[in-house]
Design an enzyme around this catalytic site. Structure first.
Site, mmCIF file in Angstrom:
data_model
loop_
_atom_site.group_PDB
_atom_site.id
_atom_site.type_symbol
_atom_site.label_atom_id
_atom_site.label_comp_id
_atom_site.label_asym_id
_atom_site.label_seq_id
_atom_site.Cartn_x
_atom_site.Cartn_y
_atom_site.Cartn_z
ATOM 1 N N HIS A 18 37.580 39.500 40.343
ATOM 2 C CA HIS A 18 37.492 40.658 41.230
ATOM 3 C C HIS A 18 37.167 40.212 42.658
ATOM 4 O O HIS A 18 37.780 40.695 43.611
ATOM 5 C CB HIS A 18 36.396 41.629 40.751
ATOM 6 C CG HIS A 18 36.654 42.237 39.426
ATOM 7 N ND1 HIS A 18 35.717 42.232 38.404
ATOM 8 C CD2 HIS A 18 37.742 42.879 38.917
ATOM 9 C CE1 HIS A 18 36.211 42.859 37.349
ATOM 10 N NE2 HIS A 18 37.448 43.256 37.627
ATOM 11 N N LYS A 42 34.832 54.690 28.564
ATOM 12 C CA LYS A 42 33.919 53.565 28.310
ATOM 13 C C LYS A 42 32.486 53.965 28.652
ATOM 14 O O LYS A 42 32.259 54.747 29.562
ATOM 15 C CB LYS A 42 34.274 52.368 29.203
ATOM 16 C CG LYS A 42 35.621 51.749 28.997
ATOM 17 C CD LYS A 42 35.787 50.589 29.980
ATOM 18 C CE LYS A 42 37.159 49.976 29.946
ATOM 19 N NZ LYS A 42 37.307 48.919 30.959
ATOM 20 N N ARG A 91 46.410 40.273 36.190
ATOM 21 C CA ARG A 91 46.268 38.986 35.501
ATOM 22 C C ARG A 91 47.495 38.649 34.684
ATOM 23 O O ARG A 91 47.794 37.482 34.459
ATOM 24 C CB ARG A 91 45.049 39.016 34.567
ATOM 25 C CG ARG A 91 43.719 39.059 35.281
ATOM 26 C CD ARG A 91 42.584 39.271 34.310
ATOM 27 N NE ARG A 91 42.789 40.566 33.667
ATOM 28 C CZ ARG A 91 42.283 40.920 32.496
ATOM 29 N NH1 ARG A 91 41.548 40.082 31.819
ATOM 30 N NH2 ARG A 91 42.510 42.109 31.999
ATOM 31 N N SER A 129 36.290 41.255 32.361
ATOM 32 C CA SER A 129 34.969 41.862 32.176
ATOM 33 C C SER A 129 34.632 41.999 30.701
ATOM 34 O O SER A 129 33.485 41.810 30.298
ATOM 35 C CB SER A 129 34.920 43.234 32.854
ATOM 36 O OG SER A 129 35.022 43.105 34.249
#
Length: 151
Positions: A18, A42, A91, A129
């Protein structure tokens, strides 16, 4: 006219990947606003207050980076803060599929809001993460993956 980008995410936690996107984004934009959003799907592992402090710590010398927390639609928050660009990191192709869909919806909500994708630097691509949370949960050291010291 000042070019402001809004970099949204749950950042649970904020990783070196990040931070890399933010630093590289500053080569394109005058200002980057890091927005720690609430993801309704979440529950947080790291407290929002802790992440805010740690992200500020990671960028303590930068006066063109700000950190906010928000609850609501990302596009609306970007507009509220005067950001005409959303900054996102990719990614892999899975990230692209997910982010592309979101960018199309955001563009529908606010026509002049552009999403800018940056490909994650290769050495940081394996960091997520989710993986960092799992490592931390089971007592592994995670500072190698973070732009600040957690312990």
């Amino acid at each position: 006219m000042k070019k402001t980008a809004f970099f949204p995410g749950s950042f649970d936690p904020f990783t070196k990947g990040h931070a890399d996107i933010v630093k590289r984004g500053l080569k394109l934009f005058d200002e980057v606003i890091i927005g720690i959003g609430t993801n309704t799907q979440k529950s947080r592992y790291f407290p929002l207050e802790l992440m805010t402090v740690k992200i500020k710590e990671a960028f303590d010398k930068a006066d063109n980076i700000s950190i906010i927390s928000y609850d609501g639609l990302t596009a609306s928050i970007a507009q509220k803060y005067g950001a005409r660009f959303l900054l996102r990191g990719l990614r892999n192709t899975t990230d692209f599929e997910y982010e592309n869909t979101i960018s199309q919806v955001n563009r529908h909500l606010i026509a002049d809001l552009e999403t800018v994708f940056l490909i994650t630097s290769p050495e940081l691509a394996p960091i997520s993460s989710t993986i960092v949370r799992e490592l931390h949960k089971f007592g592994a050291k995670v500072n190698d993956y973070l732009p600040y010291n957690l312990e």
